[in-house]
Design a protein around this motif. Structure first.
Motif, PDB file in Angstrom:
ATOM      1  N   ARG A   1       0.834  -1.227   0.000  1.00 37.10           N
ATOM      2  CA  ARG A   1       0.000   0.000   0.000  1.00 37.10           C
ATOM      3  C   ARG A   1       0.859   1.263   0.000  1.00 37.10           C
ATOM      4  O   ARG A   1       0.419   2.312  -0.456  1.00 37.10           O
ATOM      5  N   ARG A   2       2.068   1.143   0.523  1.00 36.40           N
ATOM      6  CA  ARG A   2       2.977   2.300   0.526  1.00 36.40           C
ATOM      7  C   ARG A   2       3.299   2.735  -0.902  1.00 36.40           C
ATOM      8  O   ARG A   2       3.607   3.895  -1.161  1.00 36.40           O
ATOM      9  N   ARG A   3       3.195   1.801  -1.858  1.00 33.44           N
ATOM     10  CA  ARG A   3       3.551   2.103  -3.252  1.00 33.44           C
ATOM     11  C   ARG A   3       2.334   2.544  -4.069  1.00 33.44           C
ATOM     12  O   ARG A   3       2.423   2.772  -5.266  1.00 33.44           O
ATOM     13  N   ILE A   4       1.177   2.600  -3.400  1.00 35.10           N
ATOM     14  CA  ILE A   4      -0.061   2.935  -4.109  1.00 35.10           C
ATOM     15  C   ILE A   4      -0.625   4.258  -3.580  1.00 35.10           C
ATOM     16  O   ILE A   4      -0.597   4.516  -2.381  1.00 35.10           O
ATOM     17  N   GLY A   5      -1.144   5.066  -4.476  1.00 31.92           N
ATOM     18  CA  GLY A   5      -1.874   6.268  -4.080  1.00 31.92           C
ATOM     19  C   GLY A   5      -3.347   6.006  -4.340  1.00 31.92           C
ATOM     20  O   GLY A   5      -3.704   5.604  -5.450  1.00 31.92           O
ATOM     21  N   TYR A   6      -4.177   6.193  -3.343  1.00 32.03           N
ATOM     22  CA  TYR A   6      -5.593   5.829  -3.479  1.00 32.03           C
ATOM     23  C   TYR A   6      -6.479   7.036  -3.210  1.00 32.03           C
ATOM     24  O   TYR A   6      -6.323   7.731  -2.204  1.00 32.03           O
ATOM     25  N   LEU A   7      -7.409   7.257  -4.112  1.00 31.88           N
ATOM     26  CA  LEU A   7      -8.395   8.309  -3.905  1.00 31.88           C
ATOM     27  C   LEU A   7      -9.782   7.654  -3.910  1.00 31.88           C
ATOM     28  O   LEU A   7     -10.227   7.169  -4.951  1.00 31.88           O
ATOM     29  N   PRO A   8     -10.431   7.580  -2.746  1.00 33.03           N
ATOM     30  CA  PRO A   8     -11.740   6.912  -2.700  1.00 33.03           C
ATOM     31  C   PRO A   8     -12.831   7.761  -3.343  1.00 33.03           C
ATOM     32  O   PRO A   8     -12.690   8.987  -3.464  1.00 33.03           O
ATOM     33  N   GLY A   9     -13.905   7.094  -3.743  1.00 36.49           N
ATOM     34  CA  GLY A   9     -15.012   7.808  -4.371  1.00 36.49           C
ATOM     35  C   GLY A   9     -15.679   8.773  -3.413  1.00 36.49           C
ATOM     36  O   GLY A   9     -16.002   9.904  -3.764  1.00 36.49           O
ATOM     37  N   GLU A  10     -15.845   8.320  -2.184  1.00 40.42           N
ATOM     38  CA  GLU A  10     -16.461   9.178  -1.169  1.00 40.42           C
ATOM     39  C   GLU A  10     -15.380   9.559  -0.175  1.00 40.42           C
ATOM     40  O   GLU A  10     -14.827   8.701   0.499  1.00 40.42           O
ATOM     41  N   VAL A  11     -15.077  10.853  -0.119  1.00 43.62           N
ATOM     42  CA  VAL A  11     -13.952  11.297   0.701  1.00 43.62           C
ATOM     43  C   VAL A  11     -14.421  11.705   2.095  1.00 43.62           C
ATOM     44  O   VAL A  11     -15.220  12.626   2.232  1.00 43.62           O
ATOM     45  N   SER A  12     -13.944  11.015   3.109  1.00 42.98           N
ATOM     46  CA  SER A  12     -14.245  11.396   4.498  1.00 42.98           C
ATOM     47  C   SER A  12     -12.977  11.301   5.323  1.00 42.98           C
ATOM     48  O   SER A  12     -12.273  10.289   5.272  1.00 42.98           O
ATOM     49  N   TYR A  13     -12.716  12.375   6.048  1.00 41.11           N
ATOM     50  CA  TYR A  13     -11.537  12.400   6.914  1.00 41.11           C
ATOM     51  C   TYR A  13     -11.964  12.841   8.308  1.00 41.11           C
ATOM     52  O   TYR A  13     -13.106  13.251   8.504  1.00 41.11           O
ATOM     53  N   TYR A  14     -11.005  12.781   9.237  1.00 39.37           N
ATOM     54  CA  TYR A  14     -11.297  13.250  10.601  1.00 39.37           C
ATOM     55  C   TYR A  14     -11.632  14.739  10.522  1.00 39.37           C
ATOM     56  O   TYR A  14     -10.783  15.555  10.176  1.00 39.37           O
ATOM     57  N   SER A  15     -12.864  15.064  10.868  1.00 36.40           N
ATOM     58  CA  SER A  15     -13.358  16.408  10.579  1.00 36.40           C
ATOM     59  C   SER A  15     -12.800  17.479  11.515  1.00 36.40           C
ATOM     60  O   SER A  15     -12.809  18.656  11.174  1.00 36.40           O
ATOM     61  N   ASP A  16     -12.316  17.083  12.699  1.00 36.82           N
ATOM     62  CA  ASP A  16     -11.859  18.117  13.637  1.00 36.82           C
ATOM     63  C   ASP A  16     -10.387  18.490  13.442  1.00 36.82           C
ATOM     64  O   ASP A  16      -9.877  19.351  14.146  1.00 36.82           O
ATOM     65  N   LEU A  17      -9.723  17.837  12.477  1.00 42.48           N
ATOM     66  CA  LEU A  17      -8.328  18.200  12.203  1.00 42.48           C
ATOM     67  C   LEU A  17      -8.278  19.268  11.108  1.00 42.48           C
ATOM     68  O   LEU A  17      -9.168  19.340  10.268  1.00 42.48           O
ATOM     69  N   THR A  18      -7.217  20.058  11.109  1.00 39.83           N
ATOM     70  CA  THR A  18      -7.025  20.970   9.984  1.00 39.83           C
ATOM     71  C   THR A  18      -6.441  20.159   8.826  1.00 39.83           C
ATOM     72  O   THR A  18      -5.922  19.055   9.040  1.00 39.83           O
ATOM     73  N   GLY A  19      -6.507  20.731   7.642  1.00 40.02           N
ATOM     74  CA  GLY A  19      -5.934  20.045   6.483  1.00 40.02           C
ATOM     75  C   GLY A  19      -4.471  19.707   6.716  1.00 40.02           C
ATOM     76  O   GLY A  19      -4.003  18.611   6.389  1.00 40.02           O
ATOM     77  N   ARG A  20      -3.747  20.644   7.324  1.00 42.70           N
ATOM     78  CA  ARG A  20      -2.305  20.431   7.542  1.00 42.70           C
ATOM     79  C   ARG A  20      -2.079  19.314   8.568  1.00 42.70           C
ATOM     80  O   ARG A  20      -1.216  18.458   8.364  1.00 42.70           O
ATOM     81  N   GLN A  21      -2.876  19.350   9.656  1.00 50.33           N
ATOM     82  CA  GLN A  21      -2.721  18.297  10.680  1.00 50.33           C
ATOM     83  C   GLN A  21      -2.988  16.919  10.073  1.00 50.33           C
ATOM     84  O   GLN A  21      -2.270  15.960  10.320  1.00 50.33           O
ATOM     85  N   LEU A  22      -4.044  16.869   9.266  1.00 50.56           N
ATOM     86  CA  LEU A  22      -4.427  15.585   8.670  1.00 50.56           C
ATOM     87  C   LEU A  22      -3.333  15.059   7.740  1.00 50.56           C
ATOM     88  O   LEU A  22      -2.928  13.899   7.824  1.00 50.56           O
ATOM     89  N   LEU A  23      -2.846  15.962   6.863  1.00 47.86           N
ATOM     90  CA  LEU A  23      -1.843  15.515   5.894  1.00 47.86           C
ATOM     91  C   LEU A  23      -0.507  15.195   6.571  1.00 47.86           C
ATOM     92  O   LEU A  23       0.228  14.318   6.116  1.00 47.86           O
ATOM     93  N   THR A  24      -0.213  15.896   7.660  1.00 48.41           N
ATOM     94  CA  THR A  24       1.005  15.580   8.420  1.00 48.41           C
ATOM     95  C   THR A  24       0.893  14.179   9.021  1.00 48.41           C
ATOM     96  O   THR A  24       1.847  13.395   8.995  1.00 48.41           O
ATOM     97  N   PHE A  25      -0.305  13.879   9.539  1.00 45.49           N
ATOM     98  CA  PHE A  25      -0.555  12.543  10.099  1.00 45.49           C
ATOM     99  C   PHE A  25      -0.392  11.473   9.016  1.00 45.49           C
ATOM    100  O   PHE A  25       0.286  10.455   9.223  1.00 45.49           O
TER     101      PHE A  25
END
Lengths: 314, 266
Positions: free
Chosen positions: A86-110
């Motif tokens: 999975r480390r070698r794959i980039g995946y974009l799901p059809g329905e995008v849901s992320y942890y809503s209380d994080l900022t974009g930067r916090q989420l992407l850093t995680f």
């Protein structure tokens, strides 16, 4: 015993699945899918809702496990949970849901941490190109911005394989163009792109090959330019004389399925078009268009014919 | 098998649970400790001895030791402590996978290059941290209040009682971990957790009403550990503590193994 031809194909394949079947209890997901996606190509995967696109993608991403069949991705056979792959794959799901209380930067850093990435180099670069404000919380993002976030997620680690499920939903035309540029860049860098979409013009525009899936089975895999029916012509004629002239001019001899819509007579012609043009020239014409069918038209026709056959069969 | 990023992220997302649970539980234990001197009076203890045995057992009250701070805290305070901490622990355990599926974040989280086992254990580690901090703060609150307004003769026994309750709460978490892979709704997970802890409490409480139904207590995790034994200073119920810890570990690792092989609901 695997034939040498098969070995060659598997060696060149980014994705290679054989007799892949998934049942959810008694419900069919997909059945006996055989598919090869070559390294370095942009591969379109199209089909109506419920055809099995998401099931195939979820199998490739190891979210679900097959009932039977085999899957090889980037040369590795998938048997259960394989985080290294999975480390070698980039995946974009059809329905995008992320942890809503994080900022974009916090989420992407995680997420970057999970990929073992240091720093935010690619994240900042992609976010800037997509005009994504990373300081806002995920819950404040519009659908389009959540999609951009997912795109940055999918691309940040320069994956060898991109699996994208309806990637442009929610993106405005300007961002769609940026997105396709990014995808092409990845392809030019040697990555493979597996693109599932309903927007057939996207497949027309960027894909090298396309697979059509219906009722859980693959019905066609071909180059986009060689999709069955692609060599047919569409002829649209406006005669000087107004009204529906199908019977009067005996236009059914050119195409038995000729239709008259909004002052235009529409024909589908396969093979040589000289006879059709000659027949049309017998009458005064004010306008005439001859064009190749769009993938969308072929797709709609394909499913319309299939559904009709299914209905008649019942 | 452990991923620091997943652990820290889960801890960050659990920060409100940690804060609210710790404050509520610590305040509650402080209130119980604060009332200690009023209820450990001889006349009150004499009054308690006139109560039906079944009622006293329902709330873990042993009139013989109610004259002490330790005896008082081993009663209703302990029951409330395990009820609240147990519900929180069971909810955290049962939501490990269910919440991700319910909030549709599963596609993003479980496609990261981190094994399912590592995600599961790292999330569980952060839950353990939340439960442990809440338990420690509650223990500290009861002891500090006890020292301030009452007479605490054996602080070690009080700490051991709370440690026992902590282990029982972990057993509830274990049940949650075992169930989470089969749940796809956070609300269902919460309802099941609350229901399971309350049923467990009720079985234990009602088992004392009659000798003929005493066996039903065996179906209750509250029955695992008799803290009145600790309050009396007789011994530490090591078997109960061990069984509680084993239930937690079995639930945790069993749940993890099931999750590593199951389809993740869309």
């Amino acid at each position: 015993m695997v034939s040498s031809e098969c070995e060659r194909v598997i060696g060149l394949s980014a994705i290679s699945v054989r007799s892949l079947t998934k049942y959810y209890g008694r419900t069919r997901g997909i059945e006996n899918i055989d598919l090869d996606v070559e390294k370095g190509e942009i591969f379109g995967f199209i089909g109506p809702n419920g055809a099995g696109k998401s099931t195939t993608i979820r199998l490739l991403m190891q979210l679900i496990f097959p009932t039977s069949g085999t899957m090889r991705v980037l040369g590795e056979e998938i048997r259960g949970d394989n985080p290294r792959l999975r480390r070698r794959i980039g995946y974009l799901p059809g329905e995008v849901s992320y942890y809503s209380d994080l900022t974009g930067r916090q989420l992407l850093t995680f997420i970057a941490g999970a990929y073992g990435l240091e720093g935010l180099g690619r994240i900042e670069e992609y976010s800037e190109r997509l005009s994504l404000d990373l300081s806002k919380t995920v819950k404040s993002y519009s659908l389009g911005n959540r999609k951009k976030l997912a795109l940055v997620h999918a691309l940040m680690h320069d994956p060898e394989l991109l699996i994208l499920d309806e990637p442009t939903t929610g993106l405005d035309p300007l961002m769609q163009a940026v997105f396709f540029d990014m995808i092409k860049e990845r392809r030019d860098a040697g990555a493979t792109v597996f693109l599932s979409t309903h927007v057939l013009s996207e497949v027309d525009k960027v894909c090298d090959r396309v697979a059509i899936i219906r009722n859980g089975s693959l019905v066609s895999v071909s180059k986009v330019s060689e999709v069955p029916g692609r060599d047919h012509r569409r002829i649209e004629v406006t005669f000087k004389e107004p009204g529906n002239l199908i019977e009067r001019f005996d236009l059914a001899r050119i195409d038995p399925d000729v239709v008259y819509e909004a002052g235009v007579h529409r024909f589908k012609v396969s093979g040589e078009i000289n006879d059709a043009l000659r027949a049309l020239a017998e009458h005064p014409v004010s306008d005439l268009i001859v064009r190749l069918p769009s993938l969308e038209e072929l797709f709609m026709e394909f499913y319309k014919d299939d559904n009709a056959a299914e209905t008649n069969g019942r | 098998m452990f991923h620091k990023g997943i652990f820290l992220n889960e801890l960050y997302r659990s920060r409100k649970t940690l804060l609210v649970n710790s404050i509520v539980l610590a305040l509650l234990m402080a209130v119980f400790a604060g009332f200690s001197d009023m209820v450990t009076r001889e006349d009150f203890v004499s009054l308690l001895k006139t109560y039906p045995q079944s009622l006293l057992e329902a709330f873990n009250i042993d009139p013989d030791i109610m004259g002490t701070f330790e005896g008082w805290m081993a009663g209703e305070a302990y029951v409330m402590y395990v009820l609240i901490l147990g519900i929180v622990a069971a909810m955290m355990g049962s939501s490990t996978v269910a919440k991700e599926v319910d909030q549709h974040t599963s596609e993003a989280v479980f496609t990261l290059p981190v094994s399912r086992k590592a995600v599961f254990l790292s999330k569980a580690a952060s839950h353990l941290m939340v439960i442990t901090v809440s338990a420690l703060l509650s223990t500290a609150a009861s002891l500090i209040t006890g020292f301030a307004v009452a007479h605490v003769a054996y602080p070690g026994r009080v700490a051991l009682m709370f440690a026992g309750g902590y282990l029982v709460s972990l057993a509830f978490a274990g049940v949650g971990y075992a169930a989470t892979s089969f749940l796809d709704s956070d609300r269902t997970a919460m309802s099941l957790s609350i229901g399971f802890v309350l049923i467990s409490f009720t079985l234990n409480a009602f088992s004392g009403m009659s000798e003929s139904i005493r066996w039903v207590a065996n179906g209750s995790l509250f029955h695992l550990l008799d803290v009145t034994v600790i309050a009396r200073g007789d011994s530490f119920p090591a078997v109960g503590a061990l069984v509680s810890a084993l239930i937690y570990l079995a639930g945790l690792f069993g749940g993890m193994l099931v999750f590593s092989k199951r389809d993740i609901a869309a």
